[in-house]
Motif scaffolding. Structure first.
Motif, mmCIF file in Angstrom:
data_model
loop_
_atom_site.group_PDB
_atom_site.id
_atom_site.type_symbol
_atom_site.label_atom_id
_atom_site.label_comp_id
_atom_site.label_asym_id
_atom_site.label_seq_id
_atom_site.Cartn_x
_atom_site.Cartn_y
_atom_site.Cartn_z
ATOM 1 N N GLU A 210 0.757 -1.265 -0.142
ATOM 2 C CA GLU A 210 -0.074 0.034 0.226
ATOM 3 C C GLU A 210 1.098 1.277 0.102
ATOM 4 N N HIS A 239 3.029 -0.638 10.709
ATOM 5 C CA HIS A 239 1.954 -1.129 10.054
ATOM 6 C C HIS A 239 1.557 -2.713 10.105
ATOM 7 N N LEU A 242 1.208 -4.289 13.261
ATOM 8 C CA LEU A 242 -0.145 -4.375 13.780
ATOM 9 C C LEU A 242 -0.896 -5.563 13.044
ATOM 10 N N ARG A 243 -0.755 -5.755 11.846
ATOM 11 C CA ARG A 243 -1.486 -6.547 10.935
ATOM 12 C C ARG A 243 -1.333 -8.119 11.579
ATOM 13 N N CYS A 247 0.660 -7.305 18.153
ATOM 14 C CA CYS A 247 1.580 -5.714 18.405
ATOM 15 C C CYS A 247 0.417 -4.753 19.003
ATOM 16 N N THR A 248 0.948 -4.118 20.086
ATOM 17 C CA THR A 248 0.172 -3.075 20.685
ATOM 18 C C THR A 248 0.895 -1.861 20.798
ATOM 19 N N VAL A 249 0.311 -0.877 20.165
ATOM 20 C CA VAL A 249 1.146 0.521 20.405
ATOM 21 C C VAL A 249 0.345 1.346 21.375
#
Ligand code: FAD
Ligand code: SF4
Lengths: 561, 207
Positions: A210, A239, A242-243, A247-249
């Protein structure tokens, strides 16, 4: 959403040093939490808004709330000590998810094999704490290559005297489009018989998932990218992390203390949340990548009985041997009315890049001793396109302020008839006892914590090498007919190009981290920003930071099993 | 609370910038000053005297003439007011700008016995030149920097109307330019928004 009681890995910071670890460990199935002190700016939030970005510095904290104290050497041997609030010159580089990698210009170069063994190649220099790296170029090469394809680097590999060995023939992304000025530099290189090579960029030149390719926005350095072409840690790595669902931000989470259990293990990261409330996160393993100065500051702030001088600092090495990119810059001018019309039109085209690097003098002869010494590189580029910044530089004629019609005439001439070209020189910033991070004894941030005090002493050798390089660059500009050529080499530390402070090495007495970037003194603490570097090479650091973080991610996977 | 005040001020500044522009003129005249001053917002950071002097100073530093947009065409004064009301900026810097206006007025009164704005146009030019020469160079430089901001900033900020500054200098700004959603100071609000825990990309992209 309920958070797990215990994460596998807690990463502090989310820039270039953090991104590869976040990406690799999330993909490998570990539960990763990222604590980032800044907000999450999305691609849509970015605009080429000079007022907001360059004049009001909106991507960094307000200096009223959070500042640094900078000590600068004066010619009389004394030190000038001033907070960045007082000087107005910020030492922050972008606090948000992705860190300063969102705003970099992304001129990317690999270190050369000799940079890994500067001490054994060129010997000691009095007053400098030069050390060989505990790993070699070959250890890092596969990861440099990984960064090219995963993070995204465009360029063209060409043979030259100091070419770094590559495991692939060429870059995965072809070079970006260039201004005619690049051809002029090539002609100068041919005439002078010097190696001036295409300079790789951490910018993609064709679509990748993307992420769209660069659209030559003309506003790259200091500005967020609106096509995701710039290879920031946010779009290139976080990105995708997270997919994975692993993962946690947590944005707006400013970590101020790492707690240990009395048994050489970090158990909790304490942070201030968006409402300034104290919160904590538990994890099995912690990775700090808050950029060199803030990483040292966090470790120094994390004092307790076990580590009375700061976390991982029983050796007293944390904060020592801080590095910047040494060197300086130079300018030249072309006036359109003095050029053939076609050349003038091509030269004035906005957006296209120059992307050339002078590598001929990565090693050179010391004119004083005749010995071979480490040299450096120089990049050729244009003055940044920002209008206010350019205009501000036009208001002084010598030391006299211009205003009224004379100023307006000058602006008109400058903006419509001039192209300013530049070179930026990169030489080693020799590690030394006068360049380090400590906690300021008096100045506090808005939470009441001590701010980082950065002493920015440099070694005179850096200036000598910088000047030798500047002479060569001026020669290039002369060869192509630039006017009013000048250069300025100084020991001014560029705040955006930082490394060192937690150097890695095999000896726990003289280094903070082991060769895998794990703290010698702590069982589950890694540092993956540029802090690990004992010497910085004569290039910009970020490709190396990305590559090393990928390397350390592999070591952490082994560690976690 | 502070933030709310700031937004009110920005709104006021935006109203200013809708005022019909005054005819282009190469020297300041009292009518221009009057039109601006009549519209000073309730919470103006400048007194009427400071405002009157400021408009003239800006016009001498960056005059309007036929083919050059100066401080009037650029809406530099309303922009200056919005700068002074900006709480993100260091208040000391704003104090410095305002104090400079006062010092200039004292200087004018010492030399010619009248407030700066009441002087004849030629005298205003001379007084400002002398003040700059004497002690006001850094202050005038700072005033100019803000005029430059009004020359190059996006019209969304109430200055540089119709991109008149960019057109004058053939200047190509970077794209995209700021919109209502991401202009200054919208992004600063994100710094201190509510606590968020991001666990998926959609969560961020759909915001
Ligand atoms: C304008 C500009 C131009 C540049 N150009 C180039 C270039 O051309 N080539 C190049 O190689 N490099 C360039 N750089 C440098 C490059 O961006 C950095 O080398 C690189 O991003 C450093 O990675 P890092 O992880 O150390 O720091 P960063 O990427 O800055 O990430 C650090 C992160 O940690 C966060 N953080 C700090 N303290 C805390 C805390 N206590 N708790 C939680 N989070 C914290 C910060 O908010 C930040 O997001 C440039 C930088 C700038 C600003
Ligand atoms: S579009 Fe290209 S030039 Fe513009 S910010 Fe992105 S990478 Fe840089």
């Amino acid at each position: 959403m309920n958070q797990p009681e215990l994460y596998d890995v807690c990463v502090i910071g989310s820039g270039s040093g953090a991104g590869p670890v976040i990406y690799e460990l999330s993909k490998a199935g570990y539960k990763v939490v990222v604590l980032e002190k800044g907000p999450w700016y999305r691609t849509e939030d970015f605009a080429k808004d000079e007022l907001a970005v360059s004049r009001r510095d909106i991507y960094s904290p307000n200096l009223r709330d959070e500042r640094h104290v900078i000590e600068k050497p004066l010619e009389n041997g004394k030190w000038k000590i001033r907070s960045t609030f007082d000087s107005g010159i910020s030492f922050w580089n972008g606090n948000c998810v992705g860190g300063s990698s969102n705003f970099m210009s992304a001129y990317f170069e690999r270190l050369k094999p000799s940079d890994f063994k500067l001490l054994s190649t060129y010997g000691e220099i009095e007053g400098a704490n030069i050390a060989d790296w505990p790993i070699s170029y070959d250890d890092l090469e596969p990861y440099y290559t990984k960064v090219e394809s995963i993070v995204g680097i465009s360029g063209k590999a060409v043979p030259h005297k100091f070419a770094e060995p590559r495991s692939t023939p060429d870059f995965p992304f072809p070079p970006l489009n260039e201004n005619i000025f690049a051809q002029w530099i090539d002609t100068a290189a041919e005439n002078l018989k010097w190696d001036i090579i295409p300079l790789p960029r951490g910018i993609i030149s064709r679509q990748k998932n993307e992420r769209n390719s660069c659209y030559y926005s003309n506003y790259c350095g200091s500005y967020g990218c609106s096509s995701n072409a710039k290879s920031s840690s946010r779009v290139a790595l976080i990105h995708d992390a997270l997919r994975t669902g692993n993962c946690t931000v947590i944005p707006n989470a400013k970590v101020y203390h790492l707690e240990t259990n009395g048994n050489k293990k970090v158990t909790r990261a304490w942070y201030y949340d968006a409402q300034d409330k104290k919160q904590s996160i538990r994890a099995k393993l912690f990775v700090v990548a808050a950029q060199a100065v803030e990483t040292s500051r966090l470790l120094l702030m994390s004092k307790n009985k076990e580590f009375p001088n700061g976390l991982a600092n029983n050796s007293g090495q944390v904060g020592k041997n801080l590095l910047f990119s040494g060197g300086g810059l130079g300018n030249g001018y072309f006036y359109y009315d003095e050029l053939p019309k076609e050349d003038a039109e091509k030269l004035s085209a906005p957006g296209l890049f120059v992307n050339r690097s002078l590598t001929e003098f990565y090693e050179l002869e010391d004119p004083d001793t005749g010995k071979r010494i480490k040299g450096g590189t120089a990049h050729f580029l244009f003055e940044h396109a920002v209008g206010i910044g350019k205009a501000i530089r036009q208001k002084w004629k010598g030391d006299r302020l211009l205003y009224g019609t004379p100023l307006q005439n000058r602006l008109k001439q400058y903006f419509t008839n001039t192209r300013k070209v530049r070179f930026e020189i990169f030489v080693d910033w020799l590690p030394n006892d006068n360049c380090h991070v400590t906690l300021d004894p008096k100045v506090k941030d808005k939470w009441g914590d001590p701010v980082a005090r950065v002493k920015t002493g440099y070694h005179p050798h850096d200036i000598k090498v910088g000047k030798l390089l500047a002479e060569k660059c001026e020669k290039v500009f002369k060869t192509i007919g630039a006017k009013h050529i000048s250069s300025n080499i100084s020991g001014n530390p560029p705040a955006n190009l930082q490394a060192g402070g937690c150097r890695f090495g095999n000896n726990p007495k003289t280094s903070v981290l082991d060769k895998n970037c794990k703290a010698h003194e702590v069982e589950n603490l890694y540092v993956t920003d540029g802090s690990f570097m004992p010497t910085g090479g004569s290039i910009t650091y970020t490709w190396t930071i990305y590559a090393n973080s990928f390397r350390v991610a592999d070591k952490i996977k082994e560690h976690l099993g | 609370m502070k933030r709310r005040r700031f937004i009110q001020h920005i709104a006021a500044a935006a109203v200013y910038s809708q005022l019909p522009l005054l005819a282009k003129c190469s020297v300041p005249n009292k009518n221009n000053v009057a039109t601006y001053i009549e519209n000073l917002p309730e919470h103006s950071p400048l007194s009427t005297l400071q405002a009157k002097n400021c408009v003239i100073v800006q016009q001498i530093l960056f005059p309007d003439n036929e083919d050059t947009p100066g401080s009037i065409a650029l809406n530099s004064f309303p922009f200056f007011i919005s700068v002074l009301n900006d709480t993100w900026r260091d208040e000391n810097e704003n104090d410095y700008l305002i104090k400079g206006l006062d010092k200039l007025n004292d200087f004018a009164k010492d030399q010619y016995g009248l407030d700066f704005f009441q002087q004849k146009i030629d005298n205003q030019q001379e007084i400002l030149a002398n003040y700059i020469e004497d002690k006001g160079e850094n202050w005038a430089s700072a005033m100019l920097s803000i005029i430059f901001e009004s020359l190059f900033a996006n019209p969304i900020y109430g200055c540089n109307p119709d991109e008149i500054g960019w057109k004058w200098l053939n200047y190509t700004p970077g794209q995209p330019q700021p919109s209502e959603q991401n202009k200054y100071p919208e992004l600063i609000k994100k710094r201190k928004s509510e606590n968020k825990i991001i666990t998926s990309l959609e969560q961020i992209l759909q915001e």
